[in-house]
Design an enzyme around this catalytic site. Structure first.
Site, short mmCIF file in Angstrom:
data_model
loop_
_atom_site.label_atom_id
_atom_site.label_comp_id
_atom_site.label_asym_id
_atom_site.label_seq_id
_atom_site.Cartn_x
_atom_site.Cartn_y
_atom_site.Cartn_z
N GLU A 42 14.91 0.59 0.32
CA GLU A 42 15.13 0.54 2.07
C GLU A 42 14.38 -0.35 2.26
O GLU A 42 13.19 -0.54 2.60
CB GLU A 42 14.52 2.28 2.36
N ARG A 266 4.89 8.09 -10.03
CA ARG A 266 3.83 6.68 -8.91
C ARG A 266 3.13 6.04 -8.96
O ARG A 266 2.05 6.67 -9.91
CB ARG A 266 4.31 7.64 -8.03
N LYS A 276 5.05 3.32 3.16
CA LYS A 276 4.78 2.41 4.12
C LYS A 276 5.29 2.80 5.19
O LYS A 276 4.17 2.22 6.64
CB LYS A 276 7.07 2.18 3.70
P1 ATP Z 1 7.62 5.07 0.51
O1 ATP Z 1 6.78 5.67 0.31
O2 ATP Z 1 6.40 3.71 0.03
O3 ATP Z 1 7.73 4.13 1.54
P2 ATP Z 1 9.96 5.54 -1.05
O4 ATP Z 1 9.98 5.29 -2.17
O5 ATP Z 1 10.83 4.87 -0.18
O6 ATP Z 1 8.21 4.16 -0.86
P3 ATP Z 1 11.74 3.18 -1.76
O7 ATP Z 1 12.02 1.42 -0.10
O8 ATP Z 1 12.79 3.92 -1.46
O9 ATP Z 1 10.00 3.11 -1.33
O10 ATP Z 1 11.43 2.59 -2.93
C1 ATP Z 1 12.27 1.59 -3.95
C2 ATP Z 1 11.98 1.70 -5.13
O11 ATP Z 1 10.53 1.18 -5.37
C3 ATP Z 1 12.00 3.03 -6.11
O12 ATP Z 1 12.88 2.82 -6.95
C4 ATP Z 1 11.20 4.31 -5.67
O13 ATP Z 1 10.99 4.39 -6.36
C5 ATP Z 1 10.22 2.50 -6.50
N1 ATP Z 1 8.56 3.34 -5.64
C6 ATP Z 1 8.36 3.21 -4.32
N2 ATP Z 1 6.53 3.51 -4.24
C7 ATP Z 1 6.69 3.74 -5.50
C8 ATP Z 1 5.29 3.80 -6.33
N3 ATP Z 1 4.23 4.27 -4.91
N4 ATP Z 1 5.02 3.15 -7.29
C9 ATP Z 1 6.46 3.38 -8.35
N5 ATP Z 1 7.72 3.30 -7.91
C10 ATP Z 1 7.37 3.31 -6.48
MG MG Z 2 12.30 6.25 0.20
#
Ligand code: ATP
Ligand code: MG
Length: 562
Positions: A42, A266, A276
């Site tokens: 995102e 994660r 984020k």
């Molecule tokens: P955050 O909680 O840090 O904002 P998010 O999951 O909302 O992370 P996205 O941009 O939606 O962030 O994530 C893009 C991809 O990266 C998704 O497939 C998500 O599952 C993966 N991802 C995000 N954070 C992690 C992490 N800590 N470890 C492994 N994969 C991750």
């Molecule tokens: Mg997200």
């Protein structure tokens, strides 16, 4: 100790559970043996090391099985998303060394998603609900109590079609209505209790502008986007396990490409935060200097700190793919960068806390150029630089003691030491100022002991680094410590920001560096002998050199913790 443990982890390993699934699918010729993954960020922030894990996983799985990976920006939330983030995400993925097959945006599918919604309404599987957010939440019940149907649940297909079209046309204000899937208000899975599909949001979107005032929810957009692209393996993190039945339900009801979701744990690293939302707070509230602050575990922060793409890829490979949440030690990431920089960094000398040393028997005004290999780890040394030497040198204050204990193999009155790439010297005396601070150390050198042609027959235990006073350049040097005082700031009581380490940045304004470092290249790693690995910071100007310490030479946190 640590290095042995980590080396073992990198040795030949068996297939991870995702590789097993893919190999099974290929054996069964599922999807014709094709593998297509996607990385779906995102664009609401910069990528962090957790995303790097997901990127490495998606791209390397596809590469391993002859497939490809799409980059899809999951841009269904107009309020938090920005083009700046899109650009930074692309830059970071490229920097990590991966090439996506197609650059796609969920917003490109808004028309198609709208049609999917119409199809579900026509099947009697979606309805427009005028309830407030609170009423909807209350009506969902709890995991132990069934939900209660909204009074709008039994609207006719015709009525729902008309209302949904009016929602799209902008007839209603934000929050006035939503579109919900009609599934099961008694399901033990809360996600199946008539989840939201669309909400009204009169907001400008970074790509579609003002075309839409209704936006699909994540659960209605993600699986459908995977299906549109014919993704074979949709890999996400564990928190999406309870969403999977809904993911499957939409695909089944819409009769679209049967993509499947798989979940892994994660990545979490100790002494850091990884979401984020939290990183954004650190940036906005100025706890750090931007998303690429070298203390941040963003990809841009790690790059600025001096991490290499290879070290990050290696780290992601070594930690493997887990099915259960865990906390990975920061020292493993540091181990990976040390291992890489030890092989590639050019060696240089820099004095961070200087005190002057005078070689009393070295002729006034004389200077010579000494020879120093750039990289002794490589056959041929990758060339050499000239290091100017003269009567007056800067050395580290900590390399001298007025009264030395037994095993101090550096300088103290009467002791001998080798100056790296130069001569053996002996300390004779020293000068102190009124406050008792040592201001000058007096030594004599042994002309026959020159490195490379030493005929002195003298053996000394210690070698110290130095920089010639008249030739030295100055630089600002930034030393970093971990950003948080506790292992898992997110699970502590209160605000995670209460656990910030107040001493995470130490700035040395006037360090002395050897003159060759004026030609230091951005993005390249340098080992400042005995002091760690460093890289040029982008704050550098023609007049002012700035270096970041990437990592110390040894893991000294293990010691600090005692
Ligand atoms: P955050 O909680 O840090 O904002 P998010 O999951 O909302 O992370 P996205 O941009 O939606 O962030 O994530 C893009 C991809 O990266 C998704 O497939 C998500 O599952 C993966 N991802 C995000 N954070 C992690 C992490 N800590 N470890 C492994 N994969 C991750
Ligand atoms: Mg997200």
């Amino acid at each position: 100790m640590i290095s042995k443990q980590y080396k073992a982890m990198s040795e030949e390993r068996s297939l991870n559970f995702l590789e097993e699934i893919i190999e099974e699918d290929i054996r069964n010729a599922k999807h014709g043996g094709r593998v297509l993954t996607r990385f779906p960020p995102e664009p609401n922030g910069y990528l962090h090391i957790g995303h790097a894990k997901s990127i490495c996983l998606n791209f390397t799985l596809a590469q391993k099985y002859g497939g490809q990976t799409n980059l899809r920006f999951d841009d269904t939330n107009p309020v938090t998303e920005e083009t700046e983030y899109v650009e930074s995400i692309k830059k970071d993925i490229e920097w990590l060394g991966f090439k996506w097959a197609q650059e796609l945006y969920t917003s490109d599918y808004f028309d198609q998603l709208y049609d999917f919604a119409l199809a579900l309404i026509k099947k009697g599987l979606a309805y427009v609900d005028d309830s407030t957010a609170e009423e909807i939440a209350a009506g969902k019940g709890t995991p132990t109590e069934p939900g209660k149907a909204s009074v709008y649940r039994e609207r006719t297909v015709a009525e729902n079609l008309q209302l949904f079209e009016e929602m799209k046309a902008g007839k209603y204000p934000d929050g006035a209505k939503v579109l919900r899937a009609k599934i099961d208000l008694n399901s033990p899975n809360m996600h199946l209790r008539d989840p939201l599909m669309y909400r009204i949001k009169h907001a400008h979107h970074h790509r579609t502008g003002d075309k839409w005032c209704i936006y699909p929810m994540y659960d209605f957009a993600h699986g459908q986007s995977d299906a549109i692209e014919k993704i074979t393996h949709s890999i996400c993190t564990l928190e999406f396990i309870p969403h999977r039945p809904l993911y499957d339900w939409f695909i089944e009801q819409l009769e679209i490409f049967p993509t499947k979701q798989y979940e892994f744990a994660r990545l979490n690293i100790n002494y850091a935060v990884m979401s984020k939302r939290k990183l954004l707070q650190l940036v906005n509230e100025r706890y750090v200097n931007g998303w690429d602050d070298p203390r941040m575990f963003t990809i841009s922060g790690l790059r600025r700190r001096g991490y290499t793409p290879a070290s990050i890829r290696n780290f992601c490979d070594r930690i493997g793919v887990a099915k259960r949440e865990n906390l990975i030690e920061m020292s493993l990431l540091e181990f990976c960068i040390r291992e890489d920089l030890n092989k590639t960094a050019w060696r240089r000398m820099a004095v961070l806390d200087p005190v002057k040393l005078v070689i009393t028997n070295y002729p006034d005004g004389q200077e010579e150029l000494l020879h120093g290999e750039n990289n002794p780890e490589v056959e041929g040394g990758e060339g050499a630089r000239n290091i100017p030497f003269s009567k007056e040198l800067w050395i580290e204050r900590e390399d001298f003691m007025e009264e030395a204990p037994k095993k101090f193999f550096r300088l103290a009155p009467g002791l001998m030491v080798r100056l790296k790439h130069a001569y053996i010297i002996q300390c004779n005396d020293f000068v102190k100022d009124a406050s008792g601070k040592v201001t000058e150390i007096h030594c004599t050198y042994i002309p026959a002991s020159k490195s490379g042609s030493d005929t002195s027959g003298i053996n000394v235990k210690g070698t110290i680094h130095w920089v010639s006073v008249p030739h030295a350049k100055t630089a600002e040097i930034r030393l970093y410590d971990r950003l948080f005082r506790v292992e898992d700031p997110s699970s502590e009581e209160g605000d995670f920001k209460d656990y910030i380490n107040p001493d995470s940045l130490q700035v040395i304004q006037n360090a002395y560096i050897e003159p060759d470092l004026e030609a230091a290249e951005a993005g390249k790693g340098y080992q400042f002998i005995r002091k760690g690995y460093f890289t040029l910071d982008p704050d550098t100007t023609n007049q002012h050199l700035v270096f970041n310490r990437t990592v110390t030479l040894k893991d000294n946190w293990a010691k600090k913790a005692d």
